[in-house]
Design a protein around this motif. Structure first.
Motif, PDB file in Angstrom:
ATOM      1  N   ALA A 198       0.835  -1.201   0.000  1.00 48.64           N
ATOM      2  CA  ALA A 198       0.000   0.000   0.000  1.00 48.64           C
ATOM      3  C   ALA A 198       0.871   1.252   0.000  1.00 48.64           C
ATOM      4  CB  ALA A 198      -0.937  -0.010   1.202  1.00 48.64           C
ATOM      5  N   PHE A 199       1.894   1.266   0.839  1.00 47.24           N
ATOM      6  CA  PHE A 199       2.823   2.392   0.849  1.00 47.24           C
ATOM      7  C   PHE A 199       3.506   2.534  -0.508  1.00 47.24           C
ATOM      8  CE2 PHE A 199       2.131   2.478   5.322  1.00 47.24           C
ATOM      9  CZ  PHE A 199       2.702   3.623   5.849  1.00 47.24           C
ATOM     10  N   ASP A 200       3.903   1.412  -1.107  1.00 51.61           N
ATOM     11  CA  ASP A 200       4.525   1.443  -2.433  1.00 51.61           C
ATOM     12  C   ASP A 200       3.615   2.123  -3.452  1.00 51.61           C
ATOM     13  OD1 ASP A 200       6.797   0.078  -1.581  1.00 51.61           O
ATOM     14  OD2 ASP A 200       6.142  -1.869  -2.355  1.00 51.61           O
ATOM     15  N   GLN A 201       2.338   1.776  -3.409  1.00 51.88           N
ATOM     16  CA  GLN A 201       1.393   2.316  -4.391  1.00 51.88           C
ATOM     17  C   GLN A 201       1.233   3.826  -4.236  1.00 51.88           C
ATOM     18  OE1 GLN A 201      -2.280   0.025  -4.205  1.00 51.88           O
ATOM     19  NE2 GLN A 201      -1.108  -1.884  -4.135  1.00 51.88           N
ATOM     20  N   VAL A 202       1.192   4.304  -2.995  1.00 55.17           N
ATOM     21  CA  VAL A 202       1.076   5.755  -2.783  1.00 55.17           C
ATOM     22  C   VAL A 202       2.340   6.458  -3.267  1.00 55.17           C
ATOM     23  CG1 VAL A 202       0.790   7.575  -1.060  1.00 55.17           C
ATOM     24  CG2 VAL A 202      -0.548   5.464  -0.876  1.00 55.17           C
ATOM     25  N   GLU A 203       3.497   5.881  -2.947  1.00 51.79           N
ATOM     26  CA  GLU A 203       4.760   6.473  -3.407  1.00 51.79           C
ATOM     27  C   GLU A 203       4.835   6.490  -4.933  1.00 51.79           C
ATOM     28  OE1 GLU A 203       7.810   5.555   0.292  1.00 51.79           O
ATOM     29  OE2 GLU A 203       7.652   4.091  -1.345  1.00 51.79           O
ATOM     30  N   LYS A 204       4.377   5.416  -5.564  1.00 53.24           N
ATOM     31  CA  LYS A 204       4.410   5.356  -7.031  1.00 53.24           C
ATOM     32  C   LYS A 204       3.479   6.401  -7.640  1.00 53.24           C
ATOM     33  CE  LYS A 204       3.707   2.207 -10.944  1.00 53.24           C
ATOM     34  NZ  LYS A 204       3.344   0.821 -11.353  1.00 53.24           N
ATOM     35  N   ALA A 205       2.322   6.597  -7.021  1.00 61.24           N
ATOM     36  CA  ALA A 205       1.347   7.542  -7.559  1.00 61.24           C
ATOM     37  C   ALA A 205       1.777   8.986  -7.387  1.00 61.24           C
ATOM     38  CB  ALA A 205      -0.016   7.319  -6.891  1.00 61.24           C
ATOM     39  N   PHE A 206       2.403   9.303  -6.246  1.00 61.28           N
ATOM     40  CA  PHE A 206       2.632  10.709  -5.902  1.00 61.28           C
ATOM     41  C   PHE A 206       4.085  11.063  -5.601  1.00 61.28           C
ATOM     42  CE2 PHE A 206      -1.853   9.964  -4.336  1.00 61.28           C
ATOM     43  CZ  PHE A 206      -2.458  10.596  -5.429  1.00 61.28           C
ATOM     44  N   GLY A 207       4.991  10.097  -5.643  1.00 52.26           N
ATOM     45  CA  GLY A 207       6.411  10.406  -5.523  1.00 52.26           C
ATOM     46  C   GLY A 207       7.007  10.314  -4.142  1.00 52.26           C
ATOM     47  N   GLY A 208       6.210  10.044  -3.125  1.00 46.67           N
ATOM     48  CA  GLY A 208       6.722   9.947  -1.759  1.00 46.67           C
ATOM     49  C   GLY A 208       5.575  10.055  -0.779  1.00 46.67           C
ATOM     50  N   ILE A 209       5.907  10.019   0.511  1.00 48.25           N
ATOM     51  CA  ILE A 209       4.897  10.160   1.559  1.00 48.25           C
ATOM     52  C   ILE A 209       5.439  11.099   2.630  1.00 48.25           C
ATOM     53  CG2 ILE A 209       3.561   8.975   3.359  1.00 48.25           C
ATOM     54  CD1 ILE A 209       3.636   6.467   1.627  1.00 48.25           C
ATOM     55  N   ASP A 210       4.628  12.088   3.001  1.00 50.53           N
ATOM     56  CA  ASP A 210       5.012  13.054   4.028  1.00 50.53           C
ATOM     57  C   ASP A 210       4.223  12.894   5.323  1.00 50.53           C
ATOM     58  OD1 ASP A 210       6.814  14.928   2.336  1.00 50.53           O
ATOM     59  OD2 ASP A 210       4.980  14.725   1.154  1.00 50.53           O
ATOM     60  N   VAL A 211       2.998  12.408   5.217  1.00 54.04           N
ATOM     61  CA  VAL A 211       2.107  12.299   6.376  1.00 54.04           C
ATOM     62  C   VAL A 211       1.447  10.928   6.373  1.00 54.04           C
ATOM     63  CG1 VAL A 211       0.007  13.193   7.462  1.00 54.04           C
ATOM     64  CG2 VAL A 211       1.649  14.782   6.409  1.00 54.04           C
TER      65      VAL A 211
END
Length: 244
Positions: free
Chosen positions: A73-86
């Motif tokens: 799930a984290f991978d998919q968010v990073e792939k969609a938007f380039g990273g995770i901040d929150v």
């Protein structure tokens, strides 16, 4: 999408407090990963609603207590938007009953979701959140209010508070805040299930503000911790309308 856009992953975002948090963070300009466990239709509706409001969102799924599923799930968010901040971890379950009669298999299932699930999400957040970000977990005001029948649930949330405080200190040097929000009685399906009108009215009368909390009230608290509240760190923030 601008490289300056902040990205949030909200677990349990297909309904209740999680959905309100996803909408609030999107309104603040964040791209949002809308996590769901079983209700894909509701998650897609949340994503679509954010899109209609001019935001960006993507639905991701996974059992929060399954480290492989949450890593994906984290991978998919990073792939969609380039990273995770929150990372905001609202996902949880609540089963009530007196200690003397509480079913231990139910206790184990609730502990798996609320304790192990929080730990799994916190572990991924500790590895993935970019410097300057924020992690928000969810406890409950019942850890202090000690309502009868809430012992098992409150115990799982006491564990959440403990790991949140430790993680805040482990993030030293990365400018990442880690806090827990502890809502009081809030008008969500999770809270209202199994309660008659008299019970709901009694709980609504307890705060000096004389009403139940709304998901949007809790989302405002999360938005503060995820955004401007940079000097609040390693805390449990009670959002309950003033219940003693």
């Amino acid at each position: 999408m601008s490289d300056t856009t902040r990205v949030a992953l909200v677990t349990g975002a297909s309904g209740g407090i999680g959905r309100a948090v996803a909408h609030r963070l999107a309104a603040d300009g964040m791209a949002v990963g809308v996590h769901y466990a079983g209700n894909r239709t509701a998650a897609d509706e949340t994503v679509a609603a954010i899109g209609r409001s001019g935001g960006r969102a993507v639905a991701v799924t996974g059992d929060v207590a399954d480290e492989t599923a949450m890593s994906e799930a984290f991978d998919q968010v990073e792939k969609a938007f380039g990273g995770i901040d929150v990372v905001v971890h609202t996902a949880g379950v609540m089963q009530l009953g007196p200690v003397a009669e509480f079913d231990l298999d139910t206790f184990d299932r609730m502990s798996r979701t609320n304790i192990r699930g929080t730990f799994v999400v916190a572990q991924q957040a500790a590895r993935r959140v970019r410097d300057g970000g924020a992690v928000v977990t969810f406890s409950t005001s019942v850890t202090r209010l000690a309502f009868p029948a809430y012992a098992a649930y409150a115990a799982t949330k006491g564990a959440v508070e403990a790991m949140t405080m430790v993680l805040a200190r482990e993030m030293r040097g990365r400018d990442i805040t880690v806090n827990a929000v502890a809502p009081g009685p809030t008008a969500t399906p999770l809270f209202l299930e199994g309660k008659d009108r008299a019970a709901v009215d009694r709980l609504a009368a307890q705060p000096p503000l004389e009403r139940l909390g709304r998901p949007e009230d809790i989302a405002e608290t999360v938005a503060f911790l995820a955004g401007p509240g940079r000097w609040v760190n390693g805390q449990v923030l009670f959002a309950n309308g003033g219940i003693a």
